[in-house]
Design a protein around this motif. Structure first.
Motif, mmCIF file in Angstrom:
data_model
loop_
_atom_site.group_PDB
_atom_site.id
_atom_site.type_symbol
_atom_site.label_atom_id
_atom_site.label_comp_id
_atom_site.label_asym_id
_atom_site.label_seq_id
_atom_site.Cartn_x
_atom_site.Cartn_y
_atom_site.Cartn_z
ATOM 1 N N LEU A 72 25.714 -29.390 19.674
ATOM 2 C CA LEU A 72 25.017 -29.975 18.545
ATOM 3 C C LEU A 72 24.491 -28.776 17.460
ATOM 4 C CD1 LEU A 72 23.172 -33.029 19.645
ATOM 5 C CD2 LEU A 72 25.012 -32.938 17.841
ATOM 6 N N GLU A 75 27.549 -27.290 15.963
ATOM 7 C CA GLU A 75 27.996 -28.026 14.873
ATOM 8 C C GLU A 75 27.031 -27.936 13.557
ATOM 9 O OE1 GLU A 75 29.164 -31.684 15.768
ATOM 10 O OE2 GLU A 75 30.853 -31.131 17.010
ATOM 11 N N HIS A 76 25.798 -27.856 13.889
ATOM 12 C CA HIS A 76 24.799 -27.850 12.987
ATOM 13 C C HIS A 76 25.026 -26.396 12.194
ATOM 14 C CE1 HIS A 76 21.340 -29.026 10.773
ATOM 15 N NE2 HIS A 76 20.744 -28.185 10.927
ATOM 16 N N SER A 79 27.816 -26.566 10.037
ATOM 17 C CA SER A 79 27.858 -27.391 8.969
ATOM 18 C C SER A 79 27.179 -26.609 7.704
ATOM 19 C CB SER A 79 26.997 -28.722 9.082
ATOM 20 O OG SER A 79 25.863 -28.455 9.409
ATOM 21 N N LYS A 102 35.772 -26.290 5.990
ATOM 22 C CA LYS A 102 34.674 -27.075 6.673
ATOM 23 C C LYS A 102 34.817 -28.484 6.338
ATOM 24 C CE LYS A 102 29.833 -27.956 5.489
ATOM 25 N NZ LYS A 102 28.794 -27.703 4.264
ATOM 26 N N ARG A 123 32.897 -37.641 16.404
ATOM 27 C CA ARG A 123 32.513 -36.273 15.914
ATOM 28 C C ARG A 123 31.955 -36.278 14.787
ATOM 29 N NH1 ARG A 123 34.379 -32.185 13.169
ATOM 30 N NH2 ARG A 123 36.009 -33.223 12.634
ATOM 31 N N LYS A 126 28.139 -37.732 14.852
ATOM 32 C CA LYS A 126 27.464 -36.738 15.733
ATOM 33 C C LYS A 126 26.933 -35.570 14.530
ATOM 34 C CE LYS A 126 28.806 -37.159 20.354
ATOM 35 N NZ LYS A 126 29.110 -36.273 21.579
ATOM 36 N N LYS A 127 27.929 -35.312 13.857
ATOM 37 C CA LYS A 127 27.360 -34.090 12.909
ATOM 38 C C LYS A 127 26.543 -34.645 11.826
ATOM 39 C CE LYS A 127 30.393 -30.541 10.989
ATOM 40 N NZ LYS A 127 31.743 -30.292 10.665
ATOM 41 N N GLN A 128 26.871 -35.910 11.275
ATOM 42 C CA GLN A 128 25.926 -36.371 10.311
ATOM 43 C C GLN A 128 24.458 -36.670 10.958
ATOM 44 O OE1 GLN A 128 27.988 -39.990 9.197
ATOM 45 N NE2 GLN A 128 29.576 -38.710 7.556
ATOM 46 N N SER A 130 23.322 -35.311 13.534
ATOM 47 C CA SER A 130 22.567 -33.976 13.496
ATOM 48 C C SER A 130 21.838 -33.218 12.352
ATOM 49 C CB SER A 130 23.351 -32.760 14.240
ATOM 50 O OG SER A 130 24.375 -32.305 13.255
ATOM 51 N N GLN A 131 22.097 -33.716 11.308
ATOM 52 C CA GLN A 131 21.900 -33.264 10.010
ATOM 53 C C GLN A 131 20.883 -33.830 9.079
ATOM 54 O OE1 GLN A 131 25.593 -33.457 7.579
ATOM 55 N NE2 GLN A 131 26.265 -31.374 8.479
#
Length: 146
Positions: A72, A75-76, A79, A102, A123, A126-128, A130-131
């Motif tokens: 995470l 990925e953060h 991003s 990106k 995926r 999860k990315k959203q 973490s943001q």
């Protein structure tokens, strides 16, 4: 009427005896695969710590949690970085598409042909997640809406 318990009890007793015999055979087979027994069946004295790494359930859970946290965090950080522009020309139409590495979108806002939305939806969620504003590093998969 009902079943007779007598035959069931006898069958259970026989199954216990059979299970004990098979367990002993399986233990010998496992020792041979680990190299604790030689070809004749004699035991080779080794410390079990030399052969196997013993971990408790808590250690395994902790390792999995830290591995997921590292993913995470990666990925953060990914991003936050700006994507590179990649130029690809379509063979059929001859149109040049400029993809952002990106977002994976081209200048028209379309995804590439190999991009499958259903496969990458989890995926992206999860990315959203973490943001988000109140993102904590002690995140688990339980908190993500699927």
């Amino acid at each position: 009427m009902g079943r007779q318990n007598r035959s069931r009890k006898r069958r259970d007793e026989m199954n216990k005896i059979k299970k004990a015999r098979y367990d002993a055979k399986e233990l010998i087979r496992l020792k041979k695969t680990l190299g604790l027994l030689d070809a004749e069946g004699n035991e080779i004295m080794k410390d079990i710590a030399d052969v196997v790494d013993i971990k408790t359930a808590k250690e395994i859970k902790r390792d999995a949690k830290t591995r997921e946290q590292q993913e995470l965090i990666y990925e953060h950080q990914e991003s936050l970085e700006k994507g590179q522009k990649v130029k690809v020309t379509n063979d059929k139409t001859g149109v040049e598409h400029v993809f952002n590495s990106k977002t994976l979108k081209d200048q028209y806002g379309n995804y590439p042909a190999w991009f499958k939305k259903k496969k990458t939806a989890k995926r992206l969620r999860k990315k959203q997640h973490s943001q988000t504003k109140n993102f904590k590093q002690a995140w688990t998969t339980v908190n993500v809406p699927l």
